[in-house]
Write an enzyme that holds these catalytic residues in place. Structure first.
Site, PDB file in Angstrom:
ATOM      1  N   GLU A 132     -15.797 -19.466  13.462  1.00 16.80           N
ATOM      2  CA  GLU A 132     -15.753 -19.388  14.925  1.00 16.80           C
ATOM      3  C   GLU A 132     -17.158 -19.409  15.528  1.00 16.80           C
ATOM      4  OE1 GLU A 132     -13.085 -19.922  16.327  1.00 16.80           O
ATOM      5  OE2 GLU A 132     -11.782 -19.620  14.599  1.00 16.80           O
ATOM      6  N   HIS A 135     -18.309 -22.931  15.837  1.00 13.69           N
ATOM      7  CA  HIS A 135     -17.819 -23.588  17.052  1.00 13.69           C
ATOM      8  C   HIS A 135     -18.716 -23.234  18.244  1.00 13.69           C
ATOM      9  CE1 HIS A 135     -14.237 -25.709  15.912  1.00 13.69           C
ATOM     10  NE2 HIS A 135     -13.625 -24.650  15.421  1.00 13.69           N
ATOM     11  N   GLU A 198     -13.085 -29.331  13.346  1.00 12.40           N
ATOM     12  CA  GLU A 198     -12.668 -28.257  12.450  1.00 12.40           C
ATOM     13  C   GLU A 198     -13.367 -28.377  11.098  1.00 12.40           C
ATOM     14  OE1 GLU A 198     -10.884 -25.580  13.158  1.00 12.40           O
ATOM     15  OE2 GLU A 198     -10.820 -26.284  15.232  1.00 12.40           O
TER      16      GLU A 198
END
Length: 299
Positions: A132, A135, A198
């Site tokens: 995360e 990202h 991803e």
């Protein structure tokens, strides 16, 4: 530029549904609402998403030792990656999952479900949080968050049109439009968020936490949990599904044709190849969780 184009397309869709509701005046009103929403969501979409998902911030005075460890580990990962410290949130739901949000690294938040913290080891949770943070570092979260907010609004407006559509153009036209625009809004979000993001977040996340096997093991557990456990809040807001590390709608066997996430098996294979390149041998057994984690901090 990509974010601007996405906003333009979603605004056009918003205006189209506004036309179905109230003709030209409805389209004009929808345009004004869309402008305000674009500006507002640019700055506040992360707060909207966190509120809609029922997330609460984990503060420094948190009493749960598991949550304190979770926050400390996440902060250590961010420091290791040379990033500003994100806010850390938790969602009380049994499905294991996680996501990140925020318009830039200085205004970022990462969030995990209680199901994830209960099901995964400390090392696996670290692998997920590193994903995360990747990202956030790549600034994927701005596009992901804004498109989720506006696409969700399009779906709600389309449902509104079903009951209050302009009858002079015929109820059939309105009904058909409803059937088209709601899935289209979700499809736009899915297409806007490339599956390659991803894979890239997996790669960088593995480098941040230092062991690709942690994230690979976590993905296996999350995939099983997501398929067997419903995420009620995600089901109520399907336009936000692409934000999670694993498709939160998998509990109802969501169609893979337009899946927002690549195959879990492919992601795990890529991580294991990365581990081989990094010369990191798979650990026979991940470290045992803390005793308090066995039953979970929520009983």
């Amino acid at each position: 530029m990509k974010t601007f184009l996405l906003l333009a397309v979603l605004t056009a869709l918003f205006m189209a549904v506004g036309y179905l509701v109230g003709g030209v005046p409805g389209m004009a009103i929808a345009f004004g609402v869309a402008l305000v929403m674009n500006i507002f969501s640019w700055w506040n979409a992360d707060k909207i998403v966190l509120r809609m998902q029922g997330a609460r911030e984990v503060t420094d005075d948190e009493r749960s030792p598991v949550l304190r460890t979770f926050v400390n580990d996440t902060r250590a990962l961010a420091e290791h990656a040379g990033m500003p410290q994100p806010k850390v949130y938790v969602i009380d739901t049994p499905q294991p999952n996680a996501f990140a949000t925020g318009r830039d690294p200085n205004h970022a938040a990462v969030c995990a479900t209680t199901g994830l913290l209960n099901a995964l080891t400390r090392e696996e949770v670290a692998g997920v949080m590193a994903h995360e943070l990747a990202h956030v570092q790549h600034r994927d979260t701005l596009t992901m968050t804004v498109t989720a907010t506006i696409a969700g609004a399009i779906g709600m407006l389309a449902n509104f049109a079903l009951f209050f559509g302009n009858r002079e153009r015929g109820g059939l036209i309105t009904s058909i439009a409803i059937m088209i625009f709601a899935p289209m809004a979700a499809a736009l979000v899915q297409m806007a968020i490339s599956r390659s993001r991803e894979y890239e977040a997996d790669r960088l996340g593995a480098e941040i936490c230092g062991n690709p096997h942690w994230l690979a093991s976590a993905l296996e557990k999350i995939d099983r949990g997501a398929r067997s456990t419903l995420n009620q809040r995600a089901e109520a807001n399907p336009a936000m599904a692409h934000m999670y590390i694993m498709n939160p709608l998998a509990g109802k066997g969501a169609d893979n044709l337009f899946s927002t996430h690549p195959s879990t098996a492919n992601r795990i294979e890529a991580l294991r190849k990365l581990a081989a390149e990094m010369n990191i041998a798979p650990s026979g057994k991940l470290a045992e969780p803390e005793p308090a984690r066995a039953a979970g901090p929520w009983g």
